[in-house]
Each structure stands twice: as structure tokens, then as C-alpha cells.
Scaffold this motif. Structure first.
Motif, PDB file in Angstrom:
ATOM      1  N   MET A   1       4.139   6.957 -12.379  1.00 44.07           N
ATOM      2  CA  MET A   1       4.722   5.417 -11.613  1.00 44.07           C
ATOM      3  C   MET A   1       4.707   4.890 -12.749  1.00 44.07           C
ATOM      4  N   SER A   2       5.967   3.826 -12.981  1.00 41.91           N
ATOM      5  CA  SER A   2       6.110   2.904 -14.256  1.00 41.91           C
ATOM      6  C   SER A   2       5.764   1.622 -13.752  1.00 41.91           C
ATOM      7  N   ASN A   3       4.859   0.877 -14.466  1.00 42.83           N
ATOM      8  CA  ASN A   3       4.032  -0.516 -13.956  1.00 42.83           C
ATOM      9  C   ASN A   3       4.960  -1.546 -13.815  1.00 42.83           C
ATOM     10  N   PRO A   4       4.796  -2.183 -12.547  1.00 44.43           N
ATOM     11  CA  PRO A   4       5.491  -3.507 -12.537  1.00 44.43           C
ATOM     12  C   PRO A   4       4.967  -4.595 -13.340  1.00 44.43           C
ATOM     13  N   THR A   5       6.155  -5.465 -13.587  1.00 39.28           N
ATOM     14  CA  THR A   5       5.307  -6.725 -14.267  1.00 39.28           C
ATOM     15  C   THR A   5       5.018  -7.947 -13.482  1.00 39.28           C
ATOM     16  N   THR A   6       5.387  -7.982 -12.281  1.00 38.92           N
ATOM     17  CA  THR A   6       4.921  -8.993 -11.217  1.00 38.92           C
ATOM     18  C   THR A   6       4.734  -7.887  -9.928  1.00 38.92           C
ATOM     19  N   THR A   7       4.084  -8.766  -9.182  1.00 35.65           N
ATOM     20  CA  THR A   7       3.543  -8.161  -7.939  1.00 35.65           C
ATOM     21  C   THR A   7       4.876  -7.713  -6.921  1.00 35.65           C
ATOM     22  N   SER A   8       5.955  -8.252  -7.023  1.00 33.63           N
ATOM     23  CA  SER A   8       7.028  -8.161  -6.300  1.00 33.63           C
ATOM     24  C   SER A   8       8.077  -7.067  -6.904  1.00 33.63           C
ATOM     25  N   ASP A   9       7.702  -6.572  -8.261  1.00 38.82           N
ATOM     26  CA  ASP A   9       8.577  -5.760  -8.884  1.00 38.82           C
ATOM     27  C   ASP A   9       8.532  -4.237  -8.411  1.00 38.82           C
ATOM     28  N   PRO A  10       9.696  -3.543  -8.183  1.00 39.66           N
ATOM     29  CA  PRO A  10       9.515  -2.441  -7.537  1.00 39.66           C
ATOM     30  C   PRO A  10       8.566  -1.139  -8.644  1.00 39.66           C
ATOM     31  N   ILE A  11       7.983  -0.561  -7.863  1.00 40.92           N
ATOM     32  CA  ILE A  11       7.302   0.530  -8.425  1.00 40.92           C
ATOM     33  C   ILE A  11       8.077   1.752  -8.402  1.00 40.92           C
ATOM     34  N   LEU A  12       8.529   2.214  -9.442  1.00 42.25           N
ATOM     35  CA  LEU A  12       9.354   3.387  -9.221  1.00 42.25           C
ATOM     36  C   LEU A  12       8.716   4.648  -9.292  1.00 42.25           C
ATOM     37  N   PRO A  13       9.588   5.743  -8.648  1.00 46.36           N
ATOM     38  CA  PRO A  13       8.983   7.134  -8.687  1.00 46.36           C
ATOM     39  C   PRO A  13       9.076   7.944 -10.020  1.00 46.36           C
ATOM     40  N   GLU A  14       8.189   8.754 -10.200  1.00 44.54           N
ATOM     41  CA  GLU A  14       8.554   9.689 -11.363  1.00 44.54           C
ATOM     42  C   GLU A  14       9.738  10.618 -11.266  1.00 44.54           C
ATOM     43  N   VAL A  15      10.287  10.901 -12.071  1.00 43.56           N
ATOM     44  CA  VAL A  15      11.370  11.755 -11.767  1.00 43.56           C
ATOM     45  C   VAL A  15      11.404  12.988 -12.645  1.00 43.56           C
ATOM     46  N   LYS A  16      12.019  14.073 -12.418  1.00 37.76           N
ATOM     47  CA  LYS A  16      12.260  15.260 -13.115  1.00 37.76           C
ATOM     48  C   LYS A  16      13.779  14.917 -13.699  1.00 37.76           C
ATOM     49  N   MET A  17      13.500  15.421 -15.064  1.00 38.46           N
ATOM     50  CA  MET A  17      14.903  15.145 -15.876  1.00 38.46           C
ATOM     51  C   MET A  17      15.252  16.564 -16.573  1.00 38.46           C
ATOM     52  N   ASN A  18      16.688  16.785 -16.805  1.00 39.61           N
ATOM     53  CA  ASN A  18      17.229  17.849 -17.755  1.00 39.61           C
ATOM     54  C   ASN A  18      16.586  19.096 -17.265  1.00 39.61           C
ATOM     55  N   LEU A  19      16.311  19.589 -16.006  1.00 42.40           N
ATOM     56  CA  LEU A  19      15.564  20.947 -15.772  1.00 42.40           C
ATOM     57  C   LEU A  19      16.905  22.052 -16.345  1.00 42.40           C
ATOM     58  N   ALA A  20      18.068  21.581 -15.998  1.00 43.33           N
ATOM     59  CA  ALA A  20      19.022  22.570 -16.627  1.00 43.33           C
ATOM     60  C   ALA A  20      20.041  21.705 -17.344  1.00 43.33           C
ATOM     61  N   PRO A  21      19.920  22.038 -18.774  1.00 39.91           N
ATOM     62  CA  PRO A  21      20.312  21.268 -19.821  1.00 39.91           C
ATOM     63  C   PRO A  21      21.727  21.950 -20.053  1.00 39.91           C
ATOM     64  N   PRO A  22      22.622  21.193 -20.699  1.00 42.47           N
ATOM     65  CA  PRO A  22      23.955  21.679 -20.928  1.00 42.47           C
ATOM     66  C   PRO A  22      24.168  22.914 -21.556  1.00 42.47           C
ATOM     67  N   SER A  23      23.021  23.275 -22.558  1.00 38.99           N
ATOM     68  CA  SER A  23      22.988  24.690 -23.113  1.00 38.99           C
ATOM     69  C   SER A  23      22.675  25.772 -22.096  1.00 38.99           C
ATOM     70  N   ALA A  24      22.110  25.391 -20.803  1.00 47.44           N
ATOM     71  CA  ALA A  24      21.878  26.182 -19.881  1.00 47.44           C
ATOM     72  C   ALA A  24      22.016  25.702 -18.559  1.00 47.44           C
ATOM     73  N   PRO A  25      23.334  25.549 -18.057  1.00 49.76           N
ATOM     74  CA  PRO A  25      23.601  24.789 -16.872  1.00 49.76           C
ATOM     75  C   PRO A  25      23.347  26.214 -15.785  1.00 49.76           C
ATOM     76  N   ILE A  26      23.315  25.409 -14.472  1.00 52.44           N
ATOM     77  CA  ILE A  26      22.718  26.412 -13.482  1.00 52.44           C
ATOM     78  C   ILE A  26      24.132  26.726 -12.666  1.00 52.44           C
ATOM     79  N   THR A  27      24.549  27.500 -11.814  1.00 46.67           N
ATOM     80  CA  THR A  27      25.698  27.873 -10.813  1.00 46.67           C
ATOM     81  C   THR A  27      25.489  27.355  -9.634  1.00 46.67           C
ATOM     82  N   GLY A  28      26.221  26.443  -9.249  1.00 46.44           N
ATOM     83  CA  GLY A  28      26.476  25.963  -7.697  1.00 46.44           C
ATOM     84  C   GLY A  28      27.554  26.535  -7.238  1.00 46.44           C
TER      85      GLY A  28
END
Ligand code: NAP
Length: 327
Positions: A1-28
């Protein structure tokens, strides 16, 4: 989780990134590809659903992220086409409830060639057809698509959605993430989110509205969901000219004021480059900018209506409670 700077700032969820990079795209594989405009229009916009079962991205994306598409073939220099990013238009459980079917909102690019620099052909005005969105719009169920991603870690719903209220502003295909976000909030299997949710959708003509039936239906079924439209090129019933999304907020400022003053509220803006500046001016003019904008000290005494347009980006920056994704 990223830290908010004030109490009312949103706490954003962790995300997964680039699980399929341009060098190895998946087929949908395309599941459906239907027009999603309200009516007859000069634009062509589709809602494209793609099955990604068994791939690295399945179940590992969240709404607000994008995925990449690699169109087949090569560009005019003979190189493979580059990845183009498309906003995810579904909640994190996908279109199928299991995270195996992902969706987006491609719009055909059909323009006349325009010279960009002095050395370009100055009289040419032939039809220019964008590569990737037209590729996506052409697809039929069963067709294969090369996909990368997911991408994006900032334009997200907060981890605890019930802690916040929401104002979403979209223009055109900028509606894509908000379709997913509104569905995520209202169709949660654990019950609909009770937060206040306002969606302001901007389009040139009424017939250009996207997913209009879905949002009108949500507004009928959920008292806490409010659907506003800002049509720019039609004369309104009272004879006044068309409006942009920020004009809608300005016109209804007494409806929006309590929400904007409430420390729970988050603003999300997605669509055409420049749409954010009108809203910034409306917020500042109405004395509502403190939570959403950081304004340069030497601009403090300027009337927001007089802000020099070209310098707004440098002098007015969104806070964590105002998320902007425009291009
Ligand atoms: P569109 O159907 O042409 O609608 C755009 C609307 O915005 C029109 O009504 C237009 O009015 C209005 N508009 C123009 N300037 C504005 C301003 N300064 N403030 C508020 N409204 C303004 O839209 P589109 O062709 O789908 O294009 C949408 C844009 O969103 C594209 O630039 C696309 O790249 C971007 N987009 C971004 C993301 C993202 O960042 N994740 C995702 C999807 C789309 P008039 O034309 O009548 O002046």
C-alpha cells in the motif's frame, strides 16, 4: 500500500505490473466486439471483450490499469508495430466474474493526413487510418490478440472503497476506466458500495454517449449513483450552447459543493488532454481547490479565470485526492 500524506488521501492498492512484457505477449481470444454508442454517430466505438484464461494476466489486473495490444504486421519502416495501451473497462473480476475476460473501449481513428512539420507534404490530405484501434474494432469473436501488461499504478480505486465518495469526469473513450470502476463499486459480490458516486460524461452529441443505457440503469437502481451528461455541440432546450464536463460541475455547484467539501471525496478525470484545466478553474473559483490542487504561491492572488492557459500545468498540480489520466 502507498502511504497517504493526509488522513483523507486515498490508500491505493498494490498492483501487479508487466506480467506479460512486449517481448513475451500473451494471446487472448475475442469473446465479443459490439458498438457501445447510444445512437447513430459519425464515430465508431466498440466494447471489446477478450478471453485471457490461463495467461499471466488472468485475475492479476485491477480496474484503472491498462493493457497493451500489439497489432499484427509491420509499420512503414518495416518494424513490428509498437504496443498501444488501452484502459481496462471491467472490474477486477473481469466480464466473466473470474478475471478471465478483460475488456476495453476502442474507437476507430479515421482522419485526414495533416502535415506536422515543414518538410512534410503540405498538400496531401489523404485518409489516415490509425493502426491499432482499427485492428481492435475489426476483430470478430474467436480472433486472436497479442496482449501485454498490465500497466498503471496511480489511477486506481482506493483499497477501502467505502471510505470515500467519488466524482468521475470522462470525455469520450475516457469513460472506459469508469465503466469498470462503477461496476466494481455497484456490482460487488459482497453488496453494492453505499458511497456517493457522481459520473459526468462529456461527448460531442447525445448519440455519442458511451454505455449510456448501463449508467442510466445504474442511476435508476442505486440512489447513491448520479449520472450527468455534458454535450458539447448541441444547443440545449433553453437555447444555451453546449457544455463541457467542468461547466456541468459549475452549473450544479450547489449540488457538488457539500461533496467537494467533504474530506471523503476523490476526483478522477479521464479523457481528452486539457479537460482537467477547466475543472481546476471551477474548483478554485468556487473556493473548493484546497483538497484537490496545489497552486503555486505566486498565483495565489490571481483570479483563476485569468490563469494563463499555457502555464496552468506548471503552476497548478493535482493532490492525491485528484487523479488525472488524460492524453
Ligand atoms: P470525443 O468523443 O471527441 O469527446 C470529447 C469531448 O470532450 C467532446 O465533447 C469535446 O468537445 C470535449 N472537449 C474538448 N475539449 C475539452 C476540454 N478542454 N474540456 C472538457 N471537454 C472538452 O472523445 P474521444 O475521441 O473518445 O477522445 C477522448 C480522449 O480521451 C482521447 O484524446 C483519448 O486519447 C483520451 N483517452 C484517454 C484515456 C486515458 O488516459 N487512460 C483513456 C481513454 C481515452 P468538442 O469536440 O465539441 O469541443
Amino acid at each position: 500500500m502507498s502511504n497517504p500524506t493526509t488522513t483523507s488521501d486515498p490508500i491505493l492498492p498494490e498492483v501487479k505490473m508487466n506480467l506479460a512484457p512486449p517481448s513475451a505477449p500473451i494471446t487472448g481470444r475475442v469473446v465479443s466486439n459490439d458498438m457501445c454508442l447510444k445512437g447513430k454517430s459519425n464515430s465508431y466505438v466498440r466494447h471489446t471483450e477478450i478471453d485471457i484464461t490461463g495467461t499471466a494476466i488472468a485475475g492479476n489486473f485491477i480496474v484503472g490499469q491498462s493493457f497493451g495490444v500489439i497489432a499484427p504486421g509491420v509499420d512503414e519502416k518495416g518494424k513490428p508495430h509498437k504496443v498501444r495501451l488501452y484502459s481496462i473497462a471491467c472490474p477486477k473480476w473481469g466480464e466473466d466474474g473470474q478475471g478471465n475476460v478483460i475488456s476495453t473501449t476502442p474507437k476507430r481513428v479515421l482522419e485526414e493526413y495533416k502535415p506536422q512539420k515543414k518538410t512534410d507534404d503540405q498538400i496531401r490530405h489523404t485518409l489516415f487510418i490509425g493502426v491499432c484501434s482499427n485492428f481492435l474494432c475489426d476483430l470478430n469473436p474467436g480472433d486472436e490478440v497479442q496482449i501485454t501488461g498490465p500497466a498503471g499504478r496511480r489511477f486506481l480505486l482506493p483499497a477501502n472503497t467505502a471510505d470515500h465518495d467519488y466524482i468521475f469526469l470522462a470525455t469520450g473513450t475516457g469513460i472506459a476506466p469508469f465503466r469498470g470502476m462503477v461496476k466494481e463499486l455497484l456490482e460487488n459480490p459482497e453488496g453494492p458500495c453505499k458511497s456517493q458516486i457522481h459520473l459526468v460524461m462529456g461527448a460531442p452529441y447525445d448519440t455519442d454517449l458511451l454505455y449510456d443505457e448501463l449508467f442510466a440503469d445504474f442511476a435508476t437502481k442505486h440512489d447513491n449513483f448520479h449520472y450527468h451528461t455534458a454535450i458539447s455541440r448541441e444547443i440545449r432546450p433553453d437555447g444555451s450552447r453546449g457544455i463541457y464536463t467542468h461547466h456541468c460541475i459549475d452549473e450544479k455547484i450547489e449540488t457538488f459543493r457539500p461533496l467537494l467539501e467533504n474530506e471523503r471525496t476523490l476526483i478522477y478525470i479521464c479523457g481528452i488532454q486539457g479537460m482537467q484545466t477547466g475543472l481546476y478553474q471551477v474548483l478554485a473559483t468556487n473556493g473548493l481547490s484546497d483538497a484537490y490542487l496545489t497552486i503555486a504561491d505566486d498565483w495565489a492572488d490571481l483570479n483563476p479565470k485569468d490563469w494563463p492557459w499555457a502555464e496552468i500545468k506548471r503552476n497548478v498540480r493535482p493532490t492525491p485526492r485528484c487523479m488525472v489520466e488524460v492524453y
